[in-house]
Every structure is written in structure tokens, then in C-alpha cells.
Design an enzyme around this catalytic site. Sequence first.
Site, PDB file in Angstrom:
ATOM      1  N   ASP A 161       0.899 -11.378  31.676  1.00 25.28           N
ATOM      2  CA  ASP A 161      -0.235 -12.171  32.136  1.00 25.28           C
ATOM      3  C   ASP A 161      -0.939 -12.883  30.983  1.00 25.28           C
ATOM      4  O   ASP A 161      -1.421 -14.003  31.129  1.00 25.28           O
ATOM      5  CB  ASP A 161      -1.230 -11.274  32.875  1.00 25.28           C
ATOM      6  CG  ASP A 161      -0.650 -10.711  34.163  1.00 25.28           C
ATOM      7  OD1 ASP A 161       0.376 -11.242  34.637  1.00 25.28           O
ATOM      8  OD2 ASP A 161      -1.224  -9.740  34.705  1.00 25.28           O
ATOM      9  N   GLY A 162      -0.989 -12.226  29.819  1.00 26.84           N
ATOM     10  CA  GLY A 162      -1.640 -12.830  28.663  1.00 26.84           C
ATOM     11  C   GLY A 162      -0.965 -14.109  28.209  1.00 26.84           C
ATOM     12  O   GLY A 162      -1.615 -15.019  27.689  1.00 26.84           O
TER      13      GLY A 162
ATOM     14  N   ASN B 256      -9.349 -16.564  33.656  1.00 25.38           N
ATOM     15  CA  ASN B 256      -9.699 -15.238  34.196  1.00 25.38           C
ATOM     16  C   ASN B 256     -11.206 -15.002  34.241  1.00 25.38           C
ATOM     17  O   ASN B 256     -11.792 -14.951  35.304  1.00 25.38           O
ATOM     18  CB  ASN B 256      -9.034 -14.135  33.370  1.00 25.38           C
ATOM     19  CG  ASN B 256      -7.816 -13.554  34.055  1.00 25.38           C
ATOM     20  OD1 ASN B 256      -7.406 -14.012  35.114  1.00 25.38           O
ATOM     21  ND2 ASN B 256      -7.225 -12.532  33.452  1.00 25.38           N
TER      22      ASN B 256
ATOM     23  N   ASP C 152     -24.130  -2.684  29.960  1.00 20.25           N
ATOM     24  CA  ASP C 152     -23.161  -3.000  28.905  1.00 20.25           C
ATOM     25  C   ASP C 152     -22.824  -4.481  28.865  1.00 20.25           C
ATOM     26  O   ASP C 152     -22.297  -4.967  27.865  1.00 20.25           O
ATOM     27  CB  ASP C 152     -21.878  -2.187  29.101  1.00 20.25           C
ATOM     28  CG  ASP C 152     -22.018  -0.757  28.594  1.00 20.25           C
ATOM     29  OD1 ASP C 152     -23.061  -0.454  27.992  1.00 20.25           O
ATOM     30  OD2 ASP C 152     -21.097   0.047  28.798  1.00 20.25           O
TER      31      ASP C 152
END
Length: 367
Positions: A123-124, A208, A238
Site C-alpha cells: 500500500d505504501g 490516506n 494524542d
Amino acid sequence: MQADMKFNQCVQQQALENSNNKVWKWHIQDPASQRLTWNKPPKSVLVVKKIQDASLLQPFKELCVFLTEQKNMIVYVESKVLADTAIAGDESFGAVIQKFCTFREDLDDISNRVDFIICLGGDGTLLYASSLFQESVPPVMAFHLGSLGFLTPFKFDTYQSQVTQIIEGNTAIILRSRLRVRVVKKGIIMTNGDSEGSRKSMQYQVLNEVVVDRGPSSYLSNVDLFLDGHLITTVQGDGVIVSTPTGSTAYAVAAGASMIHPNVPAIMITPICPHSLSFRPIVVPAGVELKIMLSRDARNTAWVSFDGRKRQEICHGDSITITTSCFPVPSICFRDPVNDWFESLSQCLHWNVRKKQNYLSSEEEEF
């Protein structure tokens, strides 16, 4: 009573006339109906390969030989791919290398030279291919040669017939929306001993998600979130994830968000470990403008990344503006957008996997 009956008859008559002679039509496109067709046969292809992965060397070489020698395609390859000694030092592959057109990321513009893209990796690799094009993106064919493979539906075993089918056209396609992100950083320039404010602007196309987090600080992230100019909430936790429907199955789903089909026009906002029991992920319409800034009383800076890259610090006075991009990623489907998505949910994320309940016989029901 007669008036009511007369009114109902008028309504029925009007409905009949509208059905026979409509002046408007409400239509929702079937996602499976989106097709890739070529105005003329494609001549050039960009091959994107995951860097420094020995397992991809042989598939890369086989594919390039097939494209150049059997399909007579012009093949574009990034310069750093050919810097790999296992490729550059292969004498039997030298004749193919001589036919390549090379380019360098952020230096050479190939947006008008490539007809379609083939990705070899996970996917990267697809995310990286998207980042190479800041405007229109050529159709992308992604082979599953990585770890997860949620966005890479093609198996390499039958690559010749699959690539041939793409070149011939008439294949299913899905338009994956991207985010257009603008980061404005407030800087200080010293002029003759006096300080003057300056602003530096950077723009990104994100497939994404945009992630704003607290970075190395031990304090809570404290950022204000605006929608179309109105403050809607302050994120204390966070951080926060702003994702596309494609990105909803990535970091966002790990943070508790719902999974959205890529054909749904939306932007998802997902808090990361919020210090609030009522802060749930929300979905807003595609096209709205979101702005993220550090709160006035934030104890520390924040950090932002775009599809996991270009990570940078966000200080007081800086802003991140996010909206839906006009340049989606046309992703070529193995079958169609719906079946491919559910296949990925099942195979990659094991969605709703459970041991089935045993059948209860009529004798057992009595007890």
C-alpha cells in the site's frame, strides 16, 4: 370530506403526469459502472517499485522486459531505483535499462508524459506513486507484492494477461478522492535588527490521511478544529486524524473509526486517544474546508504528517487547511469497486471473522 377527496385526486393526477413526463431525474451512479477506456492506445507507463526490496528485483525485471520488448512501451523509472547495484550491475538487464526514461522526485515533472502507472509493492508504494503527482494522476494498476495489500488487488502470477487487458482498456476503475492540504507557517525574518513576520506556504495532495499529533512531548495535544471558518471543537488528546474514505481503513480504523467505501464523498475526522468519553469520530461532507491550529493555551507544539511522510512541526500561528482535492487517484480494479473492497476487508482485515454458531436441532430446542 369532499375537499379532501378532491385534493387526493389532484395529487394522484399530478403524480401520474410527473411519472409520464418528468422534467427532472434523480440518479445515483452504480460504482461498478465506472470504466477505464482509452481515447488512443497508451504508449508510456511509469513503473514504481519499492526501494531496497530484494524480493521485487525479479518481478521488476520481468515486467520491464515484457513492457519494453513485447508491448513496445516507453517505461519511466525513478533514478534511485536504478541506483540499486542488483539492477545496475546486471549485465543481462543492461539493454533494457538503456531504454528507460528516468526522473527524480520533486525535480522532474512527468505528469504529462505518463499514460498509466504500475506499482510493485504494498500500500505504501501506491501512496508514494500518488505523491509524485500534485495534479492529475494517471490510472494506477497496483500489484500485491507487499505485506498488507489493502489497496493492491492484482496478483503478479498472471501479470502478462492482466497488463494486456489494461492496455486494451475497458476495465473497472475507482476514483479515490485525495485531500488538498495547505500548511501556512508563520516565520520571523530579521531586517536591520527589527523582526518582521513572514508566512511560508506549502501544499500537498494526500491519499490516506493527515495526522496531527503531540510528537515527542509528554503533554496532551491541544489543537482547535475549524469547519468552514467556524470553531467546532478543541482536540485534547494524542492528536487527530483527517482522512479520506480510502484512508478510513488505515490509521483511522485503528483509532476506532468506521470504514467508508472509497466511492462515498466524505472526509472523516478521528481523534487519537481523546481525553474525553464523548469525542467520537465524525464524517463530514466532501468539499468542506477544515482548518487546524494550535490552541492559544497549548502547552506544546504539534507535529503533522501526510500519508506518513513530510513530517514537520506546527507552532503557534501556523495553520493546516484541508479540503477535498479536485485530483483523485484513478485506481484500476481487479473486478469492480464493490467486490474488490469487500475482498480486501475480508482478506486483509479479517472483517467479521467469527466461528459460526452450531445448528440447533428440533430435539435440542425443546430443552
